[in-house]
Design a protein around this motif. Structure first.
Motif, short mmCIF file in Angstrom:
data_model
loop_
_atom_site.label_atom_id
_atom_site.label_comp_id
_atom_site.label_asym_id
_atom_site.label_seq_id
_atom_site.Cartn_x
_atom_site.Cartn_y
_atom_site.Cartn_z
N ASN A 71 -5.81 4.95 -0.19
CA ASN A 71 -5.27 3.56 -1.10
C ASN A 71 -6.56 2.95 -1.66
O ASN A 71 -6.08 2.37 -2.87
CB ASN A 71 -4.62 2.31 -0.03
CG ASN A 71 -3.32 2.68 0.06
OD1 ASN A 71 -2.35 2.42 -0.38
ND2 ASN A 71 -3.03 3.31 1.65
N THR A 72 -7.70 3.04 -1.34
CA THR A 72 -8.79 2.64 -2.05
C THR A 72 -9.00 3.48 -3.36
O THR A 72 -9.12 3.04 -4.52
CB THR A 72 -10.23 2.91 -1.25
OG1 THR A 72 -10.18 2.12 -0.17
CG2 THR A 72 -11.27 2.54 -2.08
N ARG A 121 0.86 -1.25 0.19
CA ARG A 121 -0.07 -0.01 -0.10
C ARG A 121 0.79 1.40 -0.27
O ARG A 121 2.19 1.42 0.33
CB ARG A 121 -0.84 0.23 1.20
CG ARG A 121 -0.22 0.03 2.69
CD ARG A 121 -1.14 0.37 3.90
NE ARG A 121 -0.49 0.53 5.08
CZ ARG A 121 -1.01 0.81 6.07
NH1 ARG A 121 -2.13 1.03 5.98
NH2 ARG A 121 -0.60 0.91 7.13
N ASN A 165 -6.67 4.23 4.42
CA ASN A 165 -7.33 3.22 4.00
C ASN A 165 -8.07 3.72 2.54
O ASN A 165 -8.21 3.28 1.43
CB ASN A 165 -8.55 2.32 4.45
CG ASN A 165 -7.90 1.54 5.57
OD1 ASN A 165 -6.52 1.15 5.43
ND2 ASN A 165 -8.64 0.96 6.43
N GLU A 166 -8.68 4.99 2.77
CA GLU A 166 -9.50 5.77 1.83
C GLU A 166 -8.55 6.07 0.77
O GLU A 166 -8.91 6.07 -0.42
CB GLU A 166 -10.24 6.92 2.31
CG GLU A 166 -11.39 6.54 3.32
CD GLU A 166 -11.97 7.81 4.07
OE1 GLU A 166 -11.26 8.65 3.97
OE2 GLU A 166 -13.02 7.38 4.69
N LEU A 222 -9.24 -6.19 3.19
CA LEU A 222 -9.07 -5.38 4.43
C LEU A 222 -8.85 -6.68 5.57
O LEU A 222 -9.93 -7.36 5.78
CB LEU A 222 -10.36 -4.81 4.49
CG LEU A 222 -10.38 -3.79 5.59
CD1 LEU A 222 -9.63 -2.61 5.54
CD2 LEU A 222 -11.97 -3.34 5.87
N HIS A 264 -8.07 -5.96 -3.90
CA HIS A 264 -7.71 -5.44 -2.73
C HIS A 264 -8.26 -6.55 -1.62
O HIS A 264 -8.90 -7.48 -1.81
CB HIS A 264 -8.23 -4.23 -2.14
CG HIS A 264 -9.63 -4.08 -1.88
ND1 HIS A 264 -10.75 -4.25 -2.84
CD2 HIS A 264 -10.49 -4.21 -0.76
CE1 HIS A 264 -11.85 -4.44 -2.08
NE2 HIS A 264 -11.79 -4.15 -0.95
N ILE A 309 -6.92 -3.02 7.83
CA ILE A 309 -5.84 -2.47 7.04
C ILE A 309 -6.26 -2.77 5.49
O ILE A 309 -6.33 -4.02 5.07
CB ILE A 309 -4.42 -2.92 7.15
CG1 ILE A 309 -3.92 -2.66 8.82
CG2 ILE A 309 -3.36 -2.25 6.27
CD1 ILE A 309 -2.50 -3.39 9.13
N PHE A 310 -6.38 -1.66 4.76
CA PHE A 310 -6.55 -1.89 3.38
C PHE A 310 -5.29 -2.05 2.69
O PHE A 310 -4.29 -1.41 2.65
CB PHE A 310 -7.43 -0.56 2.93
CG PHE A 310 -7.61 -0.64 1.49
CD1 PHE A 310 -8.94 -1.10 0.84
CD2 PHE A 310 -6.91 -0.43 0.37
CE1 PHE A 310 -9.38 -1.14 -0.23
CE2 PHE A 310 -7.12 -0.53 -1.03
CZ PHE A 310 -8.35 -0.73 -1.28
N MET A 311 -5.22 -3.36 1.92
CA MET A 311 -4.04 -3.42 0.99
C MET A 311 -4.37 -3.85 -0.40
O MET A 311 -5.47 -4.29 -0.62
CB MET A 311 -3.33 -4.66 2.03
CG MET A 311 -3.87 -5.78 2.04
SD MET A 311 -3.04 -7.25 2.86
CE MET A 311 -3.43 -6.64 4.44
N GLU A 328 -5.96 5.91 10.54
CA GLU A 328 -5.87 4.56 9.61
C GLU A 328 -7.02 4.57 8.50
O GLU A 328 -6.72 4.05 7.38
CB GLU A 328 -5.89 3.40 10.32
CG GLU A 328 -5.79 2.09 9.80
CD GLU A 328 -4.23 1.84 9.28
OE1 GLU A 328 -3.75 1.34 8.17
OE2 GLU A 328 -3.21 2.17 10.00
N GLU A 329 -8.06 5.08 8.67
CA GLU A 329 -9.28 4.84 8.03
C GLU A 329 -8.94 6.00 6.80
O GLU A 329 -9.38 5.73 5.50
CB GLU A 329 -10.51 5.64 8.80
CG GLU A 329 -11.75 5.38 7.87
CD GLU A 329 -13.17 5.57 8.73
OE1 GLU A 329 -14.13 5.87 8.08
OE2 GLU A 329 -13.12 5.67 10.15
#
Length: 516
Positions: free
Chosen positions: A453-454, A429, A450-451, A472, A470, A476-478, A446-447
């Motif tokens: 990286n989204t 990420r 995540n947004e 989650l 992806h 963690i969004f990856m 963190e949120e």
């Protein structure tokens, strides 16, 4: 009662023009060449298509007629319509720039094997219905067991055996049903609501779907938390604590799924220690290696399934990474009788001497459905066409490309590897530090990361040059980069990383402008 007037019947029955016979050999030859040529051109030019389909929902209904045609349509017209109407709505899983989900690798041998199997169109529910179908499957499954260095107990000569199914979902439902019936036969059917099944929070959703279909109460599904510190692997101590709590509550442990190569991160559960714990409670252990099991034919990766000798069943999907077209899930069991006891059917119309004298395997009794496809033919053709050494090197090449991609990610300080690479999957990420640097902020939720990286992933996928997906995990969004398409070469991986970098640069520049 009068006699049947054959001449009258013949004159009143519509006769088919032999030129329109649905299985005319010469027409099959002609149209078959057309379809093969169409596919050959498709593969030749596949890189020109956006990897992820760019159409909007409902696009096809606007293009096609409301009603089916009454009159025949030529193959030329049908193929032209496929090109203009169907192809734009495809996500091109065979594209060398496809890095999403897990692969569905194809091959000439796999495709032609599927064609031959479809051409023969046998329905191999029992041995007598097509002896070659059953016997080839048993032989090929033993070949695969040897390639994977599975214990002899999973082979026919060792008292076990293998069967080819459609998907992992079928393999898990079949084994959990066998485990359920085996236990309830001992403790009574009225105790079904006491049975508990176990997996980790990374276990594939098909497990809990299968448990529900098998009649296990959803209240008795145990999803055991994994941690980043353990690379999201299920550990024996976590399993033991969960089981002990259930036993103390008067519940009965039934079934455990240990995963080798989870969907989110390709994490590997501690198979041996998990089996040791489960066996203390007489549980059935199934090892789900849908993706990663393919790679375990390579000696250097075989240790990933160490401990499988203690399990009751093991499965992997050859249609993912083994050059075998969808569908083909290979399930090995130590005790085939456990399947036969709960899934066997023996109606009069299927009885025959070979079955009645227990000389043969009837695969209808190893699976949920009666009818079954000739999957072993395409697997046999893949193994014979390419050989074990080639297959191993094919898998190694993808692992090598994933290592190469991982190194490029590490070199760019704007990115981070979220979990260590496993097999040919890299999870990465855009890092928080890179976002903070361009935004001028001192703290980042963190949120919010995540947004961002989204947004990066959607930006990359939207232009269709490459396709990634992806996950989650633990909040963690990856971004998942899965190498495995048959046509992928090293320059495709280099190109993919260049595309990611370009979109990241544009995104960070936009964030910097907003901050200013």
């Amino acid at each position: 009662m009068g006699s049947l007037d054959i001449k009258s019947l013949e004159s009143s029955t519509p006769m088919m023009n032999m030129n329109n016979n649905p299985l005319d050999p010469e027409e099959f030859r002609k149209q078959g060449y057309m379809v093969i040529d169409f596919l050959a051109e498709y593969y030749k030019s596949i890189e020109k298509y956006p990897v992820r389909s760019q159409v909007e929902a409902g696009y096809l209904r606007k293009k096609l007629p409301v009603s089916a045609p009454n009159d025949p349509v030529s193959m030329e017209t049908i193929l032209a319509d496929i090109q203009t109407d169907i192809v734009p709505g495809l996500t091109h899983w065979q594209s060398p720039n496809y890095f999403a989900y897990f692969p569905s690798s194809g091959s000439t041998a796999g495709l032609l094997g599927e064609t031959l199997a479809s051409g023969f169109n046998v329905v191999g529910f029992n041995w007598i219905s097509s002896p070659a179908s059953t016997e080839l499957e048993s032989i090929v499954m033993d070949w695969l067991a040897e390639m994977l260095s599975l214990p002899k107990s999973f082979t026919f000569s060792g008292g076990g055996g293998g069967v080819m199914m459609g998907t992992t979902c079928e393999a898990i439902l079949t084994t959990i049903t066998a485990a359920r019936d085996g236990l309830l036969d001992k403790i009574g059917r009225h105790n079904i609501n006491k049975l508990v099944v176990y997996g980790s929070d990374q276990t594939h959703c098909s497990f809990f779907k299968s448990a529900k279909i098998a009649g296990i109460s959803p209240a008795n599904f145990r999803t055991i938390k994994t941690t980043k510190a353990n690379a999201f692997s299920l550990r024996g101590d976590s399993l033991r604590a969960t089981i002990e709590a259930d036993v103390n509550a008067g519940l009965i442990p039934l079934f455990l799924v240990a995963t080798v190569g989870t969907t989110s991160t390709a994490a590997v559960d501690a198979v041996g220690p998990l089996c040791d714990v489960a066996k203390e409670y007489n549980m059935w252990v199934h090892v789900d290696a849908a993706y990663a099991g393919n790679g375990c034919i390579c000696p250097e990766l075989r240790h990933m399934i160490d401990g499988v000798e203690k399990a009751d069943s093991f499965s992997f999907n050859a249609h993912k990474w083994f050059l075998t077209t969808l569908d083909c899930c290979c399930l090995f069991v130590k005790d085939p009788n456990a399947l036969v006891r709960c899934l066997s059917t023996n109606p009069e119309y299927l009885k025959n001497k070979a079955t009645d004298t227990n000389q043969v395997v009837d695969y209808k009794d190893w699976q949920l459905t009666l009818s079954r496809r000739f999957r072993s033919l395409k697997m046999w053709m893949v193994i014979r066409s390419y050989g074990v050494d080639f297959l191993r090197n094919f898998l190694r090449s993808h692992v090598g490309m994933a290592i190469y991609f991982e190194k490029m990610v590490v070199k760019d300080t704007r990115f981070e590897i979220v979990v260590p690479r496993s097999f040919a999957l890299v999870c990465f990420r855009l890092s928080g530090s890179a976002v903070l640097e361009c935004s001028g902020q001192k703290f980042l939720e963190e949120e919010t990361l995540n947004e961002i990286n989204t947004e990066l992933l959607e930006s990359v996928n939207s232009d269709g040059k490459i396709y990634m997906t992806h996950s989650l995990v633990d909040g963690i969004f990856m971004i998942r980069f899965a190498v495995g398409a048959t046509l992928t070469e090293i320059h495709h991986v280099t190109y993919a990383w260049k595309v990611v970098q370009e979109h990241a640069t544009a995104l960070l520049a936009r964030l910097s402008m907003i901050a200013c």
